[in-house]
Design a protein around this motif. Structure first.
Motif, PDB file in Angstrom:
ATOM      1  N   CYS A 113      58.106 -98.336 -10.868  1.00  0.00           N
ATOM      2  CA  CYS A 113      57.219 -99.498 -10.125  1.00  0.00           C
ATOM      3  C   CYS A 113      56.989 -98.947  -8.699  1.00  0.00           C
ATOM      4  O   CYS A 113      55.817 -98.916  -8.248  1.00  0.00           O
ATOM      5  CB  CYS A 113      58.008-100.720 -10.096  1.00  0.00           C
ATOM      6  SG  CYS A 113      57.965-101.462 -11.622  1.00  0.00           S
ATOM      7  N   THR A 152      53.548-103.767  -7.560  1.00  0.00           N
ATOM      8  CA  THR A 152      53.928-103.268  -8.953  1.00  0.00           C
ATOM      9  C   THR A 152      55.385-103.765  -9.244  1.00  0.00           C
ATOM     10  O   THR A 152      56.331-103.257  -8.599  1.00  0.00           O
ATOM     11  CB  THR A 152      53.702-101.724  -9.064  1.00  0.00           C
ATOM     12  OG1 THR A 152      52.453-101.315  -8.914  1.00  0.00           O
ATOM     13  CG2 THR A 152      54.070-101.455 -10.413  1.00  0.00           C
ATOM     14  N   ILE A 154      58.365-105.183 -12.568  1.00  0.00           N
ATOM     15  CA  ILE A 154      58.624-105.616 -14.156  1.00  0.00           C
ATOM     16  C   ILE A 154      58.463-107.005 -14.414  1.00  0.00           C
ATOM     17  O   ILE A 154      58.871-107.768 -13.808  1.00  0.00           O
ATOM     18  CB  ILE A 154      59.862-105.011 -14.429  1.00  0.00           C
ATOM     19  CG1 ILE A 154      59.978-103.480 -14.057  1.00  0.00           C
ATOM     20  CG2 ILE A 154      60.361-105.243 -16.135  1.00  0.00           C
ATOM     21  CD1 ILE A 154      61.547-103.252 -14.039  1.00  0.00           C
ATOM     22  N   ILE A 180      55.207-103.478 -17.295  1.00  0.00           N
ATOM     23  CA  ILE A 180      55.145-103.095 -15.852  1.00  0.00           C
ATOM     24  C   ILE A 180      53.630-103.472 -15.814  1.00  0.00           C
ATOM     25  O   ILE A 180      52.836-103.234 -16.391  1.00  0.00           O
ATOM     26  CB  ILE A 180      55.261-101.502 -15.787  1.00  0.00           C
ATOM     27  CG1 ILE A 180      56.693-101.175 -15.977  1.00  0.00           C
ATOM     28  CG2 ILE A 180      54.761-101.311 -14.129  1.00  0.00           C
ATOM     29  CD1 ILE A 180      56.870 -99.558 -15.630  1.00  0.00           C
TER      30      ILE A 180
END
Ligand SMILES: O=P(O)(O)OC[C@H]1O[C@](O)(CO)[C@@H](O)[C@@H]1O
Length: 243
Positions: A113, A152, A154, A180
């Motif tokens: 990420c 970004t 999860i 993601i």
């Protein structure tokens, strides 16, 4: 938000294509944020058509996809890597090295990420972000309750999202539970947003987007605050509201 209503899905896709084609013409090095799902397929088909006619070129274009399932390799037919290759990239003159999609197979997903966010930031962010709309108001895979300040990250997919996407899998158990996704803060920093909405199943979400308040329980609502957001919607969606 500027709302452009089209008679049907084909016309909506055509309008979206015109907007993108004009911007690609003006800025051949444009950075595009791209979405998956059924809705943008018509747009991709139109762009492929223009590229084949040599009316636009993707040779210098850079793309960043919004999301990818955790645990699906790029070769899996339901991965978004596969989707993008099949529905768009393999048909246009884009340089594969300029296409970016989060790696849902990364050993360290948190690190992935951070890496993906850095790639976006190093490129200077998106010039145009194409979005679809989830029935629960998600954009990218930012599910209801996601903080507007996320980059970004999860995400655990909602049951309703997994149910909606089960149509692409043999059964719901095969739909990954995590993904993601580029966060809402990053989406909001895009210079322009084009949100595509089609079909009667999106009517309630569209109504909430246009008439509801701004709330993290309906992620797309934040787009009301974006300075340059165009909502392209077809009459299959709006018909449900006006009738
Ligand atoms: O265009 P569709 O298939 O209705 O999907 C809407 C949204 O849902 C997702 O497919 C994720 O569930 C997004 O990628 C997309 O923007």
């Amino acid at each position: 938000m500027k709302i452009i209503e089209s008679k049907n899905y084909l016309k909506m896709s055509h309008t979206a294509c015109q907007i993108l084609a004009e911007q690609i013409g003006q800025n051949p090095k444009i950075k595009l944020g791209l979405a998956t799902g059924s809705t943008p397929i018509g747009l991709y088909n139109r762009l492929i058509h223009l590229n084949k006619k040599k009316e636009i070129s993707f040779q210098k274009v850079t793309t960043f996809n919004l999301d990818e399932y955790v645990g699906l390799p790029a070769t899996h037919p339901n991965s978004y890597h596969y989707f993008m290759r099949e529905n768009f990239f393999q048909h246009i003159d884009i340089n594969e090295a300029n296409t970016h999609i989060p790696n849902g197979m990364a050993y360290d997903l948190e690190k992935e990420c951070i890496r993906y966010q850095q790639v976006i930031e190093t490129a200077g962010g998106m010039d145009i972000q194409v979005l679809g709309l989830g029935e629960n108001g998600h954009i990218g895979f930012n599910e209801p309750g996601t903080s507007f300040s996320e980059e970004t990250h999860i995400i655990s997919l909602e049951k309703s999202t997994r149910e909606a996407n089960a149509r692409f899998f043999d059964n719901i158990d095969q739909v990954p539970k995590k993904a993601i996704t580029v966060g809402i803060n990053t989406i909001m920093q895009s210079k322009q947003v084009i949100l595509l909405i089609s079909g009667e199943t999106k009517a309630e979400a569209y109504n909430r987007l246009v008439n509801g308040g701004i709330t993290e329980t309906f992620p797309a609502s934040i787009l009301q605050k974006h300075k340059n957001c165009i909502v392209l919607v077809d009459q299959e969606t709006t018909f449900q509201i006006t009738n």
